[in-house]
Design a protein around this motif. Structure first.
Motif, PDB file in Angstrom:
ATOM      1  N   LEU A  90     -11.068  10.166   8.709  1.00  0.00           N
ATOM      2  CA  LEU A  90     -10.042   9.546   7.868  1.00  0.00           C
ATOM      3  C   LEU A  90      -9.941   8.034   8.070  1.00  0.00           C
ATOM      4  O   LEU A  90      -9.380   7.328   7.229  1.00  0.00           O
ATOM      5  CB  LEU A  90      -8.676  10.180   8.137  1.00  0.00           C
ATOM      6  N   GLN A  91     -10.465   7.521   9.169  1.00  0.00           N
ATOM      7  CA  GLN A  91     -10.337   6.098   9.492  1.00  0.00           C
ATOM      8  C   GLN A  91     -10.866   5.196   8.372  1.00  0.00           C
ATOM      9  O   GLN A  91     -10.304   4.130   8.126  1.00  0.00           O
ATOM     10  CB  GLN A  91     -11.075   5.760  10.791  1.00  0.00           C
ATOM     11  N   VAL A  92     -11.925   5.614   7.684  1.00  0.00           N
ATOM     12  CA  VAL A  92     -12.510   4.773   6.631  1.00  0.00           C
ATOM     13  C   VAL A  92     -11.589   4.659   5.416  1.00  0.00           C
ATOM     14  O   VAL A  92     -11.803   3.800   4.560  1.00  0.00           O
ATOM     15  CB  VAL A  92     -13.903   5.277   6.183  1.00  0.00           C
ATOM     16  N   PHE A  93     -10.568   5.506   5.360  1.00  0.00           N
ATOM     17  CA  PHE A  93      -9.630   5.491   4.245  1.00  0.00           C
ATOM     18  C   PHE A  93      -8.297   4.832   4.623  1.00  0.00           C
ATOM     19  O   PHE A  93      -7.311   4.990   3.909  1.00  0.00           O
ATOM     20  CB  PHE A  93      -9.386   6.916   3.738  1.00  0.00           C
ATOM     21  N   GLU A  94      -8.291   4.084   5.719  1.00  0.00           N
ATOM     22  CA  GLU A  94      -7.056   3.419   6.149  1.00  0.00           C
ATOM     23  C   GLU A  94      -6.493   2.563   5.023  1.00  0.00           C
ATOM     24  O   GLU A  94      -7.218   1.858   4.330  1.00  0.00           O
ATOM     25  CB  GLU A  94      -7.305   2.550   7.384  1.00  0.00           C
ATOM     26  N   GLY A  95      -5.177   2.668   4.802  1.00  0.00           N
ATOM     27  CA  GLY A  95      -4.521   1.921   3.749  1.00  0.00           C
ATOM     28  C   GLY A  95      -4.582   2.604   2.391  1.00  0.00           C
ATOM     29  O   GLY A  95      -4.078   2.079   1.403  1.00  0.00           O
ATOM     30  N   LYS A  96      -5.179   3.779   2.327  1.00  0.00           N
ATOM     31  CA  LYS A  96      -5.310   4.511   1.072  1.00  0.00           C
ATOM     32  C   LYS A  96      -4.453   5.774   1.118  1.00  0.00           C
ATOM     33  O   LYS A  96      -4.126   6.276   2.193  1.00  0.00           O
ATOM     34  CB  LYS A  96      -6.763   4.897   0.840  1.00  0.00           C
ATOM     35  N   ASN A  97      -4.111   6.277  -0.058  1.00  0.00           N
ATOM     36  CA  ASN A  97      -3.415   7.565  -0.156  1.00  0.00           C
ATOM     37  C   ASN A  97      -4.471   8.651  -0.299  1.00  0.00           C
ATOM     38  O   ASN A  97      -5.264   8.624  -1.254  1.00  0.00           O
ATOM     39  CB  ASN A  97      -2.475   7.574  -1.363  1.00  0.00           C
ATOM     40  N   ASP A 131       3.664   9.878   6.327  1.00  0.00           N
ATOM     41  CA  ASP A 131       3.629   8.425   6.242  1.00  0.00           C
ATOM     42  C   ASP A 131       2.860   7.956   7.463  1.00  0.00           C
ATOM     43  O   ASP A 131       3.289   8.180   8.604  1.00  0.00           O
ATOM     44  CB  ASP A 131       5.049   7.855   6.254  1.00  0.00           C
ATOM     45  N   ILE A 132       1.730   7.323   7.210  1.00  0.00           N
ATOM     46  CA  ILE A 132       0.892   6.831   8.300  1.00  0.00           C
ATOM     47  C   ILE A 132       0.731   5.329   8.099  1.00  0.00           C
ATOM     48  O   ILE A 132      -0.121   4.876   7.353  1.00  0.00           O
ATOM     49  CB  ILE A 132      -0.491   7.517   8.321  1.00  0.00           C
ATOM     50  N   SER A 133       1.585   4.572   8.727  1.00  0.00           N
ATOM     51  CA  SER A 133       1.517   3.127   8.550  1.00  0.00           C
ATOM     52  C   SER A 133       0.462   2.502   9.461  1.00  0.00           C
ATOM     53  O   SER A 133      -0.043   1.427   9.178  1.00  0.00           O
ATOM     54  CB  SER A 133       2.878   2.484   8.782  1.00  0.00           C
ATOM     55  N   LEU A 134       0.115   3.178  10.536  1.00  0.00           N
ATOM     56  CA  LEU A 134      -0.886   2.676  11.467  1.00  0.00           C
ATOM     57  C   LEU A 134      -1.794   3.845  11.835  1.00  0.00           C
ATOM     58  O   LEU A 134      -1.313   4.867  12.315  1.00  0.00           O
ATOM     59  CB  LEU A 134      -0.189   2.116  12.719  1.00  0.00           C
ATOM     60  N   MET A 135      -3.092   3.714  11.572  1.00  0.00           N
ATOM     61  CA  MET A 135      -4.026   4.821  11.821  1.00  0.00           C
ATOM     62  C   MET A 135      -4.322   4.970  13.308  1.00  0.00           C
ATOM     63  O   MET A 135      -5.397   4.624  13.800  1.00  0.00           O
ATOM     64  CB  MET A 135      -5.337   4.595  11.039  1.00  0.00           C
ATOM     65  N   MET A 136      -3.312   5.484  14.015  1.00  0.00           N
ATOM     66  CA  MET A 136      -3.463   5.759  15.432  1.00  0.00           C
ATOM     67  C   MET A 136      -2.821   7.103  15.725  1.00  0.00           C
ATOM     68  O   MET A 136      -1.858   7.503  15.064  1.00  0.00           O
ATOM     69  CB  MET A 136      -2.803   4.660  16.277  1.00  0.00           C
ATOM     70  N   LYS A 137      -3.348   7.754  16.740  1.00  0.00           N
ATOM     71  CA  LYS A 137      -2.810   9.050  17.141  1.00  0.00           C
ATOM     72  C   LYS A 137      -1.308   8.937  17.399  1.00  0.00           C
ATOM     73  O   LYS A 137      -0.863   8.033  18.089  1.00  0.00           O
ATOM     74  CB  LYS A 137      -3.537   9.532  18.397  1.00  0.00           C
ATOM     75  N   GLY A 138      -0.548   9.868  16.798  1.00  0.00           N
ATOM     76  CA  GLY A 138       0.880   9.926  17.033  1.00  0.00           C
ATOM     77  C   GLY A 138       1.719   8.986  16.203  1.00  0.00           C
ATOM     78  O   GLY A 138       2.928   8.923  16.367  1.00  0.00           O
ATOM     79  N   GLU A 139       1.123   8.254  15.275  1.00  0.00           N
ATOM     80  CA  GLU A 139       1.854   7.250  14.503  1.00  0.00           C
ATOM     81  C   GLU A 139       2.338   7.746  13.144  1.00  0.00           C
ATOM     82  O   GLU A 139       2.919   6.987  12.383  1.00  0.00           O
ATOM     83  CB  GLU A 139       0.989   5.994  14.303  1.00  0.00           C
ATOM     84  N   ALA A 140       2.098   8.999  12.807  1.00  0.00           N
ATOM     85  CA  ALA A 140       2.507   9.517  11.496  1.00  0.00           C
ATOM     86  C   ALA A 140       3.902  10.137  11.581  1.00  0.00           C
ATOM     87  O   ALA A 140       4.355  10.586  12.629  1.00  0.00           O
ATOM     88  CB  ALA A 140       1.512  10.561  11.014  1.00  0.00           C
ATOM     89  N   THR A 141       4.547  10.166  10.434  1.00  0.00           N
ATOM     90  CA  THR A 141       5.857  10.806  10.291  1.00  0.00           C
ATOM     91  C   THR A 141       5.758  11.819   9.162  1.00  0.00           C
ATOM     92  O   THR A 141       5.249  11.496   8.088  1.00  0.00           O
ATOM     93  CB  THR A 141       6.936   9.762   9.932  1.00  0.00           C
TER      94      THR A 141
END
Length: 146
Positions: A90-97, A131-141
């Protein structure tokens, strides 16, 4: 999202959706289209594993959307994949829905990886928004889909 109901088959890779599963995927597509319209949401890409039931789920679901995005199939979303491998994909899709259709236990493991909360036990065709504002483990809501 977890794939919709599939038929039993000795060939796990080629298990198609059941009639009920096709209806589940269609209904989730209708629900998603309403939610997207009400919240001005679009998807940049939709990803599934390359197993038949996930491909059918995402194809049926996306057929209910006004402007469906590109559909991709990635092996990183197979049932036996690790949450870390799926997250890396998923990292390559950072900033995308992105909408992902995968399998248990991966969807539950990925949910835990994203949120670091108690694991969700996904039902067939169950969807969860994050909601993943930062693509890091544990950063999603986890967000409600109402």
């Amino acid at each position: 999202m977890r794939h919709a109901e599939a038929l039993s088959s000795p060939d796990d890779f080629a298990r198609p959706l059941s009639t009920r599963g096709l209806e589940q995927a269609k209904q989730q597509g209708i629900n998603l289209a309403r939610f997207m319209s009400a919240n001005s949401l679009t998807f940049d890409v939709m990803i599934s594993s390359d197993l038949q039931r996930a491909r059918q789920t995402i194809s049926t679901l996306s057929s209910q959307l006004t402007n469906p995005p590109e559909l991709l199939q990635l092996k990183a979303f197979r049932p036996e994949s690790s949450a870390g491998a799926a997250f890396d994909a998923l990292q390559v899709f950072e900033g995308k829905n992105v909408l992902v259709v995968s399998h248990m236990p991966l969807v539950s493991s990925l949910d835990h990886w994203l949120c670091l909360e108690g694991r969700l036990d996904f039902d067939l065709a169950q969807m969860q928004l994050y909601d993943i504002s930062l693509m890091m483990k544990g950063e999603a809501t986890r967000l409600p889909m109402e």
